[in-house]
Design an enzyme around this catalytic site. Structure first.
Site, mmCIF file in Angstrom:
data_model
loop_
_atom_site.group_PDB
_atom_site.id
_atom_site.type_symbol
_atom_site.label_atom_id
_atom_site.label_comp_id
_atom_site.label_asym_id
_atom_site.label_seq_id
_atom_site.Cartn_x
_atom_site.Cartn_y
_atom_site.Cartn_z
ATOM 1 N N LYS A 76 1.113 -1.423 0.143
ATOM 2 C CA LYS A 76 -0.131 0.452 0.092
ATOM 3 C C LYS A 76 1.044 0.766 -0.146
ATOM 4 O O LYS A 76 0.759 2.248 -0.467
ATOM 5 C CB LYS A 76 -0.852 0.186 1.046
ATOM 6 C CG LYS A 76 -1.980 0.830 1.447
ATOM 7 C CD LYS A 76 -2.927 0.936 2.421
ATOM 8 C CE LYS A 76 -3.566 2.027 2.944
ATOM 9 N NZ LYS A 76 -4.491 1.822 3.760
ATOM 10 N N GLU A 100 10.352 -4.796 4.649
ATOM 11 C CA GLU A 100 11.074 -5.763 3.575
ATOM 12 C C GLU A 100 9.914 -6.174 2.944
ATOM 13 O O GLU A 100 10.963 -6.685 1.834
ATOM 14 C CB GLU A 100 9.590 -6.734 4.333
ATOM 15 C CG GLU A 100 10.021 -7.276 6.088
ATOM 16 C CD GLU A 100 9.572 -6.356 7.439
ATOM 17 O OE1 GLU A 100 8.920 -4.906 6.339
ATOM 18 O OE2 GLU A 100 8.792 -6.653 8.371
ATOM 19 N N GLY A 143 -4.762 -2.516 5.263
ATOM 20 C CA GLY A 143 -4.206 -3.823 4.201
ATOM 21 C C GLY A 143 -4.381 -5.243 4.653
ATOM 22 O O GLY A 143 -4.924 -5.860 4.024
ATOM 23 N N ARG A 144 -5.573 -5.247 6.108
ATOM 24 C CA ARG A 144 -5.711 -6.539 6.684
ATOM 25 C C ARG A 144 -7.308 -6.284 5.981
ATOM 26 O O ARG A 144 -7.429 -7.356 6.299
ATOM 27 C CB ARG A 144 -6.014 -6.642 8.292
ATOM 28 C CG ARG A 144 -6.387 -5.541 9.066
ATOM 29 C CD ARG A 144 -6.313 -5.874 9.791
ATOM 30 N NE ARG A 144 -6.602 -4.799 11.047
ATOM 31 C CZ ARG A 144 -5.923 -3.275 10.787
ATOM 32 N NH1 ARG A 144 -4.751 -3.113 10.468
ATOM 33 N NH2 ARG A 144 -5.867 -2.596 11.901
ATOM 34 N N GLU A 189 -4.786 -7.207 14.653
ATOM 35 C CA GLU A 189 -4.291 -5.796 14.220
ATOM 36 C C GLU A 189 -5.023 -5.306 14.406
ATOM 37 O O GLU A 189 -5.572 -3.749 14.747
ATOM 38 C CB GLU A 189 -3.708 -5.836 13.874
ATOM 39 C CG GLU A 189 -2.826 -4.507 12.724
ATOM 40 C CD GLU A 189 -1.845 -4.776 11.683
ATOM 41 O OE1 GLU A 189 -1.811 -3.987 10.525
ATOM 42 O OE2 GLU A 189 -0.690 -5.795 11.427
ATOM 43 N N HIS A 232 -3.342 -34.279 16.814
ATOM 44 C CA HIS A 232 -2.333 -34.930 17.362
ATOM 45 C C HIS A 232 -1.051 -34.050 17.814
ATOM 46 O O HIS A 232 0.183 -34.441 18.371
ATOM 47 C CB HIS A 232 -1.794 -35.758 16.399
ATOM 48 C CG HIS A 232 -2.683 -37.148 16.052
ATOM 49 N ND1 HIS A 232 -3.026 -37.910 16.914
ATOM 50 C CD2 HIS A 232 -3.807 -36.455 15.661
ATOM 51 C CE1 HIS A 232 -3.975 -38.458 16.415
ATOM 52 N NE2 HIS A 232 -4.547 -37.707 15.479
ATOM 53 N N LYS A 290 9.466 -1.033 14.160
ATOM 54 C CA LYS A 290 10.317 -0.788 12.898
ATOM 55 C C LYS A 290 11.323 0.276 13.218
ATOM 56 O O LYS A 290 12.320 0.097 12.635
ATOM 57 C CB LYS A 290 8.857 -0.650 12.052
ATOM 58 C CG LYS A 290 8.012 -1.390 11.475
ATOM 59 C CD LYS A 290 6.978 -0.489 10.404
ATOM 60 C CE LYS A 290 5.626 -1.149 10.233
ATOM 61 N NZ LYS A 290 4.700 -0.417 9.270
#
Ligand code: F6P
Length: 539
Positions: free
Chosen positions: A201, A207, A265-266, A351, A382, A502
């Site tokens: 965005k 990253e 974003g999410r 978030e 399990h 960050k």
């Protein structure tokens, strides 16, 4: 603004919480009022630790905290993301073409549909082989580079819709700044046939920028005799709101797929962020997915609170968190292809609602967002289900069951479903020592084998996992998260808590090459920096 603790409903719920019967005593009573369905999803809340009086008070809480009003504000495009001064309009991205969407007096619907049309056109070109790499070969590998909301939705959808993905193209999703993530995606990729979609965005996320630049270096190194700028233009496209950043990277402005600051974003997998999804499943299936989202949006927008699936789901989440003190929710999809769904939900839920300050800036004095995690069943059975059944922490569980996996009745699918139903039953009812004894269990093992039950379970069942049901499922969680946020009075659409880390990481990176900067950090961090430098010096 309303303090939820000051509402009459909160006081009622506090009283009711102290006198709820255990699930064992509740489950065989008439619980039909806890079974709802919408947009093809049937939800069974009858294994939640609440009765009709609690439900009535939860509906009262929805009303007294003005959930419907804020929902209407969101759909109207009001700037309800107050700390960033933005509208919240992911619902507009899946609205039909002829429905106007007004943001700051402007109808943004034509823009939404023009981007969708460009995505359709581009996806068709890639899928049909009409879009060529620089040497004239068709694309057989798409690598999505992005992180958080620019990765989790597309990666989750690609896996969930595996049966709809075009077989001629393989897909990879690179997010981590760990160089091994990209390295692995590039292994076996043919530079002449690889397309990178850089999704960010902001187009500034460290990253993503590092991975995009590394991908650029890889392709230029592997196609050395060609014009670098032509190579980038043919093998990179971008999804971003930052055209300047994209242009600076070298991507042709014609190959930017835009979106808007009113898409978080999410909440963005239905925007251009879903370009890799559209290439994978095709524009028609993408449209069906949008319809799945929209069907749930319409239900959320129009159904009265007592029949409104996402609203009740959100209200029950608040009940579990604030009145039963349950801190965590396990998401347990009984579907191999929903393997990334828990990870997707972690960003969506935590978030959004991992907040301790209300919209008016005051501190909350009650619990907010639960911790979400999970694994597909039956694998989880399990490993961590032991704690779910007999541990000292009570975990709320969301079971997601797909009734039909493939055409006809697959015998393994029946076993998968039976396991989900069995676990849901045992978690809620458990088994007493008396029952164990009468079943002939050794007396010295009775205490070990006893299962307390009374673990709250929601069970969601969908017919098949397909674009429509996936859209409806994601929208269900989105609106449940919204409902919780409104009750708690927090802003579910900002994420200030991720910023400081960050910034500190940037400072630490600089300190690795300038020792004078180390002492600015706390003693523990200084120690770790020095250890890191010492270990690296040994080479
Ligand atoms: O980690 C914070 C965050 O801003 C998320 O909300 C977002 O989804 C992610 O980073 C990626 O951001 P961008 O799309 O701008 O690269």
């Amino acid at each position: 603004m309303t303090d939820p603790m000051e509402t009459p409903a909160w006081a009622e719920l506090t009283t009711l919480a102290a006198r709820q019967l255990p699930l064992r005593a509740l489950i065989d009573k008439d619980r039909t009022y806890l079974r709802l369905s919408a947009a093809g999803i049937s939800a069974d809340f009858s294994r939640q630790r609440l009765d009709s009086q609690v439900l009535e008070s939860l509906v009262g809480l929805l009303d007294q905290t003005n959930v419907a009003d804020l929902r209407d504000s969101m759909f109207r495009g009001d700037p309800i993301n107050t700390t960033e001064g933005r509208s919240v309009l992911h619902v507009a991205l899946r609205a039909p073409v002829n429905q106007p969407v007004i943001v700051a007096d402007v109808d943004v619907s034509p823009d939404i549909h023009s981007v969708l049309d460009r995505m359709r056109n581009f996806s068709d070109q890639v899928r049909s082989g009409q879009w060529k790499g620089i040497t004239g070969k068709s694309i057989n590998r798409v690598i999505n580079i992005g992180i958080g909301g620019s990765d989790l939705g597309p990666a989750m959808a690609n896996r969930a819709l595996h049966d709809f993905v075009i077989p001629e193209i393989s897909f990879a999703f690179v997010s981590n700044v760990d160089a091994n993530d990209l390295k692995e995606a590039l292994e076996g990729s043919d530079p002449e046939r690889t397309l990178f979609i850089v999704v960010s965005k902001t187009f500034t996320t460290e990253e993503t920028m590092l991975n995009a630049n590394a991908a650029k270096s890889w392709i230029l190194k592997n196609l050395p005799h060609l014009n670098p700028s032509d190579v980038v233009q043919q093998h990179f496209v971008a999804v971003s709101t930052n055209s300047q950043g994209v242009a600076d990277f070298g991507i042709n402005l014609r190959n930017i797929f835009g979106f808007w600051d009113w898409v978080g974003g999410r909440y963005s997998m239905v925007s251009a962020v879903g370009l890799s999804t559209m290439i994978a499943i095709g524009p028609n299936n993408f449209d069906v997915m949008l319809r799945g989202f929209h069907d749930m949006d319409e239900h959320f927008r129009t159904a009265p609170p007592q029949e409104n699936l996402p609203m009740l789901m959100g209200a029950i989440a608040v009940w579990n968190r604030d009145f039963l003190n349950i801190e965590t929710t396990a998401v347990l999809p009984y579907s191999h292809y929903l393997g990334r769904f828990p990870a997707y939900l972690q960003q969506l839920t935590m978030e959004s609602n991992g907040k301790r300050v209300r919209r008016d800036g005051s501190l909350v004095h009650y619990n907010t967002g639960a911790i979400f995690w999970g694994e597909p069943g039956t694998n989880g059975q399990h490993s961590f289900y032991q704690l779910l059944h007999q541990g000292t922490s009570i975990v709320a569980c969301d079971f997601i069951v797909v009734a039909r996996e493939s055409e006809g009745v697959d015998p393994q699918q029946a076993i998968l479903v039976a396991n989900a139903l069995a676990q849901a039953s045992v978690l809620s009812i458990g088994v007493t020592r008396e029952e164990l004894r009468s079943n002939g269990n050794a007396p010295d093992l009775l205490a070990h084998k006893e299962m307390p039950g009374n673990r709250p379970v929601s069970l969601f069942m969908i017919d098949k996992l397909n674009p429509h049901s996936l859209g409806a499922l994601v929208a269900l969680y989105e609106h449940s998260v919204f409902t919780q946020g409104v009750i708690w009075g927090i802003n579910s659409f900002d994420q200030w808590g991720v910023e400081l880390g960050k910034k500190v990481a940037t400072g630490i990176t600089l300190s690795f090459s300038d020792a004078s900067l180390i002492e600015a950090f706390d003693a523990s961090t200084q120690y770790s920096i020095k250890e890191y430098l010492r270990i690296n010096r040994q080479d």
